[in-house]
Design an enzyme around this catalytic site. Structure first.
Site, PDB file in Angstrom:
ATOM      1  N   HIS A  37      60.591   6.460  36.168  1.00 54.47           N
ATOM      2  CA  HIS A  37      59.687   6.133  36.750  1.00 54.47           C
ATOM      3  C   HIS A  37      58.608   4.994  36.164  1.00 54.47           C
ATOM      4  CE1 HIS A  37      61.263   5.957  41.437  1.00 54.47           C
ATOM      5  NE2 HIS A  37      61.765   7.320  40.494  1.00 54.47           N
ATOM      6  N   GLU A 104      57.135  10.419  36.291  1.00 52.90           N
ATOM      7  CA  GLU A 104      56.175   9.056  36.642  1.00 52.90           C
ATOM      8  C   GLU A 104      55.312   8.776  35.584  1.00 52.90           C
ATOM      9  OE1 GLU A 104      56.493   5.790  39.965  1.00 52.90           O
ATOM     10  OE2 GLU A 104      56.972   7.908  40.680  1.00 52.90           O
ATOM     11  N   TYR A 220      54.633  -0.466  47.817  1.00 48.48           N
ATOM     12  CA  TYR A 220      53.963  -0.006  49.080  1.00 48.48           C
ATOM     13  C   TYR A 220      53.302  -0.780  50.089  1.00 48.48           C
ATOM     14  CZ  TYR A 220      55.457   4.886  47.225  1.00 48.48           C
ATOM     15  OH  TYR A 220      55.437   6.184  46.470  1.00 48.48           O
TER      16      TYR A 220
END
Length: 224
Positions: A37, A104, A220
């Protein structure tokens, strides 16, 4: 999630991935799945592992051991440990494999390829595969008996954005926490700036001291 309504693009893609790398929970599933990610947040290199996979934690510790002195993206390697023991209900791609973890890396804007982020990702990935190959060959790798990790407050928790009636953010992360992922936030500290420029403080709802991550993550914005 594999049990999501099949009409969504995400659900259809989940079934395609499960067919290619799984089926999840079967003998035919991939031995190891590493989910890569990027993030818009200043997370550096973060190894994310779940309790159901002992290899994931060993791999995260090994990556930290190998790469910390390189200060990739200006930070040491962080380990986020999810107390998710139920592999069958784990919602992440890595759970399709017999073993699995997530890497990540950020910050990088969405849709942008940055060499430092690619290089950091590859170094972490190479270290994971190096440990995997050593263990497959029966080698006992010396790892510390204890390691400090971060865990998610009260399960999978998000500090929800203040939003307007249309669900659009009505505030932005306060400048004192922007780009300061992994820094301690205490009850009463600035958390948001609303549209009038007023400061909204952290109310202590998840504990008097927390460590925010994925600060101002672009993915988000509508996850309130």
């Amino acid at each position: 999630k594999l049990d999501a309504p099949p009409e969504t693009r995400e659900a259809l893609r989940a079934r395609e991935v499960d067919a290619a790398l799984g089926p999840k929970g079967s003998d035919d599933a991939a031995d190891l799945v590493i989910d890569l990610h990027t993030t818009t947040a200043n997370m550096g290199v973060t190894m994310i592992c779940d309790a159901w996979c002992p290899f994931a934690l060993r791999a995260a510790v090994y990556v930290k051991q190998q790469l910390d002195d390189q200060l990739l993206l200006g930070q040491d390697v962080k380990i986020m440990f999810n107390d998710e023991k139920d592999k069958e209900n784990a919602p992440y791609l890595a759970s399709v494999g017999k073993a699995g973890l997530q890497i990540e890396v950020g910050p990088t804007p969405q849709g942008v390829v940055r060499w430092d982020v690619v290089d950091a990702t590859k170094r972490a990935l190479d270290a994971v595969l190096e440990l995997w190959n050593k263990e497959c060959q029966g080698e006992c790798v010396d790892l510390p008996a204890e390691i400090d990790v971060y865990s998610v407050a009260e399960g999978f928790t998000k500090l929800s954005w203040p939003v307007d009636d249309d669900g659009f953010p009505a505030a932005v992360p306060h400048e004192s926490i922007q780009d300061r992922d992994w820094s301690t936030l205490r009850k009463g500290d600035p958390l948001w700036r609303d549209r009038d420029g007023e400061t909204v403080v952290y109310d202590g709802s998840f504990g008097d001291e927390i460590v925010p991550i994925f600060v101002n993550e672009g993915g988000y914005y509508y996850a309130s």
